[in-house]
Design a protein around this motif. Sequence first.
Motif, PDB file in Angstrom:
ATOM      1  N   ASP A   1       0.830  -1.206   0.000  1.00 45.74           N
ATOM      2  CA  ASP A   1       0.000   0.000   0.000  1.00 45.74           C
ATOM      3  C   ASP A   1       0.865   1.258   0.000  1.00 45.74           C
ATOM      4  OD1 ASP A   1      -2.305  -1.507  -0.035  1.00 45.74           O
ATOM      5  OD2 ASP A   1      -2.685  -1.315   2.114  1.00 45.74           O
TER       6      ASP A   1
ATOM      7  N   GLU B   1      -9.045   3.117  -1.606  1.00 44.22           N
ATOM      8  CA  GLU B   1      -9.394   1.838  -1.010  1.00 44.22           C
ATOM      9  C   GLU B   1      -9.511   0.739  -2.066  1.00 44.22           C
ATOM     10  OE1 GLU B   1     -12.891   0.290   1.844  1.00 44.22           O
ATOM     11  OE2 GLU B   1     -11.914   2.176   2.393  1.00 44.22           O
ATOM     12  N   GLU B   2      -9.950   1.104  -3.260  1.00 43.65           N
ATOM     13  CA  GLU B   2     -10.109   0.134  -4.344  1.00 43.65           C
ATOM     14  C   GLU B   2      -8.791  -0.575  -4.671  1.00 43.65           C
ATOM     15  OE1 GLU B   2     -11.130   0.083  -9.118  1.00 43.65           O
ATOM     16  OE2 GLU B   2     -11.443   1.913  -7.968  1.00 43.65           O
TER      17      GLU B   2
ATOM     18  N   THR C   1      -6.194  -5.937   0.444  1.00 45.18           N
ATOM     19  CA  THR C   1      -7.225  -6.361   1.393  1.00 45.18           C
ATOM     20  C   THR C   1      -6.578  -7.198   2.494  1.00 45.18           C
ATOM     21  OG1 THR C   1      -7.676  -8.440   0.243  1.00 45.18           O
ATOM     22  CG2 THR C   1      -8.932  -6.481  -0.479  1.00 45.18           C
ATOM     23  N   ASN C   2      -7.316  -7.425   3.557  1.00 44.01           N
ATOM     24  CA  ASN C   2      -6.816  -8.276   4.637  1.00 44.01           C
ATOM     25  C   ASN C   2      -6.512  -9.682   4.117  1.00 44.01           C
ATOM     26  OD1 ASN C   2      -6.904  -6.257   6.541  1.00 44.01           O
ATOM     27  ND2 ASN C   2      -8.960  -6.793   7.241  1.00 44.01           N
ATOM     28  N   GLU C   3      -7.348 -10.198   3.214  1.00 40.31           N
ATOM     29  CA  GLU C   3      -7.119 -11.513   2.626  1.00 40.31           C
ATOM     30  C   GLU C   3      -5.832 -11.528   1.798  1.00 40.31           C
ATOM     31  OE1 GLU C   3      -7.430 -15.438   1.855  1.00 40.31           O
ATOM     32  OE2 GLU C   3      -8.657 -14.307   3.267  1.00 40.31           O
ATOM     33  N   GLN C   4      -5.571 -10.492   1.031  1.00 37.92           N
ATOM     34  CA  GLN C   4      -4.338 -10.421   0.244  1.00 37.92           C
ATOM     35  C   GLN C   4      -3.113 -10.358   1.162  1.00 37.92           C
ATOM     36  OE1 GLN C   4      -5.607  -6.993  -2.074  1.00 37.92           O
ATOM     37  NE2 GLN C   4      -5.660  -8.249  -3.939  1.00 37.92           N
TER      38      GLN C   4
END
Length: 163
Positions: free
Chosen positions: A77, A85-86, A90-93
């Motif tokens: 990030d 945010e797009e 993500t938390n999963e990534q």
Amino acid sequence: MSARQATSNIPTRPEPPAVRSIVAPTLTGLIHEVAGLIDECVEHGNCFFIIEAPDQHRYVQGLIRDDGTLWLESVSDESLNHCCEEHCLTNEQIRTLVHLAWRAPTEDAPNWYRELDTTRAPARLAAELLARTLSGAHGVPSGARLGVLTGEALGPPCRAAVA
């Protein structure tokens, strides 16, 4: 000895791999393509490569040094400047990156990173890690067109110490 004779005795290094794109219909095909790229960079000995999926705003990259180290990075990030945010991970990534044993970004190393010894970790291992990162962590679909940028590495690498 003439200047021409003196320069002809200087060992020449192969050219860095050519800039190209990769379109692999399967994960296995992607691993094969990336392994070939890494093999070329290892042969060059002082090379960098960036593999990007511009549609997903994702990339992985590597730096190979003459001493045989292979420094790998996956976008974070921070490198995306927390643009929106797009495009943030993500938390999963992030869990997938951790599962693949990437080290979390630090102040000195703003991307997710790994360091491998090419004498113990051949190109295929690094290629599998990068391909699984692109597909599993970053959601790059099979058959996506990936841009590849390569070049000769100049100057000392800027990276965090590996514990």
